[in-house]
Design a protein around this motif. Structure first.
Motif, mmCIF file in Angstrom:
data_model
loop_
_atom_site.group_PDB
_atom_site.id
_atom_site.type_symbol
_atom_site.label_atom_id
_atom_site.label_comp_id
_atom_site.label_asym_id
_atom_site.label_seq_id
_atom_site.Cartn_x
_atom_site.Cartn_y
_atom_site.Cartn_z
ATOM 1 N N ARG A 1 5.933 12.944 5.753
ATOM 2 C CA ARG A 1 7.086 13.829 5.909
ATOM 3 C C ARG A 1 8.209 13.113 6.662
ATOM 4 O O ARG A 1 9.377 13.183 6.285
ATOM 5 C CB ARG A 1 6.676 15.108 6.637
ATOM 6 N N PHE A 2 7.849 12.399 7.705
ATOM 7 C CA PHE A 2 8.824 11.637 8.490
ATOM 8 C C PHE A 2 9.525 10.602 7.607
ATOM 9 O O PHE A 2 10.743 10.456 7.645
ATOM 10 C CB PHE A 2 8.132 10.964 9.674
ATOM 11 N N LEU A 3 8.747 9.898 6.789
ATOM 12 C CA LEU A 3 9.317 8.859 5.932
ATOM 13 C C LEU A 3 10.201 9.436 4.832
ATOM 14 O O LEU A 3 11.097 8.759 4.329
ATOM 15 C CB LEU A 3 8.199 8.003 5.321
ATOM 16 N N ARG A 4 9.956 10.681 4.462
ATOM 17 C CA ARG A 4 10.815 11.360 3.478
ATOM 18 C C ARG A 4 12.042 11.972 4.135
ATOM 19 O O ARG A 4 12.767 12.727 3.519
ATOM 20 C CB ARG A 4 10.025 12.462 2.764
ATOM 21 N N GLY A 5 12.253 11.690 5.393
ATOM 22 C CA GLY A 5 13.416 12.220 6.096
ATOM 23 C C GLY A 5 13.220 13.647 6.567
ATOM 24 O O GLY A 5 14.178 14.407 6.682
ATOM 25 N N THR B 1 0.854 -1.173 0.000
ATOM 26 C CA THR B 1 0.000 0.000 0.000
ATOM 27 C C THR B 1 0.888 1.221 0.000
ATOM 28 O O THR B 1 1.813 1.317 0.800
ATOM 29 C CB THR B 1 -0.904 0.016 1.255
ATOM 30 N N ASP B 2 0.604 2.133 -0.890
ATOM 31 C CA ASP B 2 1.395 3.356 -0.989
ATOM 32 C C ASP B 2 0.715 4.451 -0.188
ATOM 33 O O ASP B 2 -0.469 4.720 -0.374
ATOM 34 C CB ASP B 2 1.523 3.769 -2.455
ATOM 35 N N LEU B 3 1.453 5.076 0.716
ATOM 36 C CA LEU B 3 0.892 6.162 1.521
ATOM 37 C C LEU B 3 0.439 7.343 0.674
ATOM 38 O O LEU B 3 -0.337 8.170 1.130
ATOM 39 C CB LEU B 3 1.912 6.655 2.555
#
Length: 115
Positions: A104-108, A78-80
């Motif tokens: 945002r967290f997952l994108r660093g 599943t893509d967020l």
């Protein structure tokens, strides 16, 4: 609460109209309104339950727990970024603003618009 009322309430909780829910489930745009007076097929109830990410038992009133049982062997990525996917945590839908924080967290820590 009737089947129609549960579908309507759950759709509203997702921010969708009944017409949007019907379309996402592959049903006629106004078909859910007919559920006020007649019982749809199991296949149609399942299609709506899948779109709303709830169990059929919840929609038909057999349980107050909306969380569907995991389908064995049917796990898929599943893509967020997919806006049509309803994500939940501990049985509650994750609000859109919290999903953006997670993204945002997952994108660093980078804001999507500043890439």
């Amino acid at each position: 609460m009737t089947l129609f009322e549960r579908v309507k309430e759950t759709s509203n909780n997702r921010g969708w109209s009944l017409q949007q829910t019907a379309q996402k489930a592959g049903l006629g745009i106004n078909s859910l309104y007919s559920w006020k007076k007649k019982r749809p097929s199991v296949e149609r109830i399942q299609a709506v339950a899948d779109v709303l990410n709830v169990s059929v038992d919840y929609l038909i009133g057999n349980t107050d727990n909306p969380i569907p049982a995991p389908k064995t062997g049917s796990h898929k990525p599943t893509d967020l970024a997919d806006e049509d996917i309803i994500l939940s945590f501990e049985g509650k839908q994750i609000p859109p603003e919290d999903l953006e924080t997670i993204r945002r967290f997952l994108r660093g820590g980078k804001d999507e618009h500043k890439r």
